[in-house]
Write an enzyme that holds these catalytic residues in place. Structure first.
Site, PDB file in Angstrom:
ATOM      1  N   ASP A  36      66.933  75.942  30.819  1.00 52.61           N
ATOM      2  CA  ASP A  36      65.962  76.916  31.321  1.00 52.61           C
ATOM      3  C   ASP A  36      66.417  77.399  32.691  1.00 52.61           C
ATOM      4  O   ASP A  36      67.031  78.454  32.818  1.00 52.61           O
ATOM      5  CB  ASP A  36      64.564  76.314  31.371  1.00 52.61           C
ATOM      6  CG  ASP A  36      63.508  77.327  31.842  1.00 52.61           C
ATOM      7  OD1 ASP A  36      63.864  78.469  32.169  1.00 52.61           O
ATOM      8  OD2 ASP A  36      62.320  76.968  31.876  1.00 52.61           O
ATOM      9  N   ASP A  64      59.372  69.173  28.884  1.00 52.89           N
ATOM     10  CA  ASP A  64      59.980  69.999  29.930  1.00 52.89           C
ATOM     11  C   ASP A  64      59.813  69.283  31.269  1.00 52.89           C
ATOM     12  O   ASP A  64      58.707  69.201  31.803  1.00 52.89           O
ATOM     13  CB  ASP A  64      59.299  71.372  29.977  1.00 52.89           C
ATOM     14  CG  ASP A  64      59.981  72.326  30.944  1.00 52.89           C
ATOM     15  OD1 ASP A  64      60.955  71.922  31.599  1.00 52.89           O
ATOM     16  OD2 ASP A  64      59.540  73.482  31.042  1.00 52.89           O
ATOM     17  N   LYS A  69      64.058  83.661  29.750  1.00 57.43           N
ATOM     18  CA  LYS A  69      62.826  84.181  30.349  1.00 57.43           C
ATOM     19  C   LYS A  69      63.069  85.650  30.700  1.00 57.43           C
ATOM     20  O   LYS A  69      63.982  85.971  31.464  1.00 57.43           O
ATOM     21  CB  LYS A  69      62.453  83.403  31.608  1.00 57.43           C
ATOM     22  CG  LYS A  69      62.218  81.903  31.391  1.00 57.43           C
ATOM     23  CD  LYS A  69      60.903  81.635  30.708  1.00 57.43           C
ATOM     24  CE  LYS A  69      60.625  80.146  30.540  1.00 57.43           C
ATOM     25  NZ  LYS A  69      60.478  79.411  31.808  1.00 57.43           N
ATOM     26  N   LYS A 128      54.661  69.057  30.078  1.00 56.06           N
ATOM     27  CA  LYS A 128      55.327  69.116  31.376  1.00 56.06           C
ATOM     28  C   LYS A 128      55.371  67.722  31.978  1.00 56.06           C
ATOM     29  O   LYS A 128      54.331  67.044  32.080  1.00 56.06           O
ATOM     30  CB  LYS A 128      54.586  70.063  32.318  1.00 56.06           C
ATOM     31  CG  LYS A 128      54.608  71.524  31.873  1.00 56.06           C
ATOM     32  CD  LYS A 128      55.960  72.157  32.122  1.00 56.06           C
ATOM     33  CE  LYS A 128      55.930  73.660  31.904  1.00 56.06           C
ATOM     34  NZ  LYS A 128      57.213  74.310  32.238  1.00 56.06           N
ATOM     35  N   GLU A 158      63.725  69.978  27.583  1.00 52.92           N
ATOM     36  CA  GLU A 158      64.041  71.231  28.259  1.00 52.92           C
ATOM     37  C   GLU A 158      64.346  70.970  29.732  1.00 52.92           C
ATOM     38  O   GLU A 158      63.554  70.348  30.437  1.00 52.92           O
ATOM     39  CB  GLU A 158      62.863  72.208  28.134  1.00 52.92           C
ATOM     40  CG  GLU A 158      63.165  73.586  28.702  1.00 52.92           C
ATOM     41  CD  GLU A 158      62.000  74.552  28.504  1.00 52.92           C
ATOM     42  OE1 GLU A 158      61.875  75.500  29.301  1.00 52.92           O
ATOM     43  OE2 GLU A 158      61.210  74.339  27.552  1.00 52.92           O
TER      44      GLU A 158
END
Length: 336
Positions: free
Chosen positions: A228, A177, A250, A153, A203
């Site tokens: 995403d 991400d 998701k 992240k 991402e």
């Protein structure tokens, strides 16, 4: 049918930070649907970004509980359409849809992946997520959980430097991400540097609605880019196909397994790479994701691994990334 709803507060092993928030606990809703002596379980987590709380989901479900319990359940797909027509949020629908699929498999006495005609002999390895923290803490997390693929992240002022430092401590594949924190210019600039550091893809680097920026990135980034936050529901897939190399689905955001299966099919028809991600769920939600594994290129299903204590039994992910599928049917979930 009989419906049960219960709030759980899941404690995390470590503070989990992304570019826009940090937390030590994850509130989650577990739904049970019982019929003919079988119970299916589903899950949906709260999410401040989408203004969803467990209490709001419970209110939605209990408001129509009598209608749900009197519904003539035949297939998850028909049940899902009923829930959509009732106007529930996708998060609440997800919890019910996952429970319905688990129940359906248990009533048919078959795992979902078998009902869908897929082969679990091969499947992608889940990544393990390293949240934003000091470099020392990020390295400690990697040492605590050695893994073949890490999702890192990012969204700081020193993102490339962080990855360069982490690379000194592992040969694992990296996935980045940024959770909407970068600009198109930053993404295009960072991509070759990150590629040289063993990054597989990026991402959601840009804000979810920055389509013009993503068009620049698609033309100039040397790394593939996966959507995403830009890919929430079924209608987003086609637009993402023009601006991304793949999509991360998701279940909580799209409304469960029923729409996810359609999104996978549409994405594949468009030549997109297909990923399914998690939202720090317990093994209830992770076991549902695992049923999709043979259909995926990438997967992020480490949610239960990030918890201090799980609340359910189901799919087990071993230290080498191997997935042990439950012997019971459906998603294979039982509550502790």
């Amino acid at each position: 049918m009989q419906i049960s709803v219960k709030k759980y507060t899941l404690a995390l092993k470590h503070t989990f930070s992304i570019s826009r928030e940090s937390h030590d606990f994850q509130n989650s809703l577990i739904v049970g649907i019982s019929l003919h002596g079988k119970t299916g379980y589903g899950e949906a987590t709260s999410n401040p970004y989408y203004q969803i709380t467990v209490e709001s989901m419970i209110a939605e479900i209990t408001a129509i509980q009598n209608e749900i319990e009197s519904f003539d359940f035949a297939t998850p797909e028909v049940f899902h359409q009923f829930l959509v027509e009732k106007g529930l949020t996708n998060f609440a629908i997800c919890a019910l849809d996952l429970a319905a699929h688990d129940l359906h498999g248990k009533l048919q006495d078959k795992p979902l992946h078998t009902l869908w005609g897929t082969d679990i002999s091969t499947y992608p390895t889940t990544n393990y997520t390293i949240g934003i923290a000091s470099i020392e803490k990020m390295v400690d997390k990697m040492k605590e959980t050695p893994w073949p693929i890490y999702k890192i992240k990012l969204g700081t002022n020193d993102d490339v430097a962080i990855v360069r430092e982490l690379r000194k401590h592992t040969n694992a594949i990296f996935r980045i991400d940024a959770n909407c924190a970068w600009t198109a210019e930053e993404t295009i600039h960072n991509a070759p540097l990150l590629k040289d550091l063993g990054v597989e893809f990026l991402e959601q680097p840009l804000k979810a609605d920055d389509w013009s920026g993503m068009e620049q990135v698609m033309h100039h980034s040397v790394l593939p880019v996966i959507a995403d936050e830009s890919c929430i529901v079924e209608t987003d897939v086609e637009k993402c196909g023009l601006h991304f190399n793949g999509i991360n689905i998701k279940l909580t955001k799209c409304g469960g397994l029923t729409p996810a299966l359609r999104m996978i099919k549409k994405g594949k028809e468009m030549g997109l790479k297909i990923m399914v991600g998690c939202m720090t769920e317990s093994t209830v939600g992770i076991s549902a994701i695992a049923q999709l594994l043979p259909q995926l290129d990438y997967v992020d299903m480490d949610g239960a691994m990030l918890l201090k204590e799980d609340i359910a039994n189901g799919v087990v992910i071993k230290n080498n990334g191997e997935v042990l599928f439950p012997s019971i049917s459906g998603s294979g979930v039982t509550l502790n």
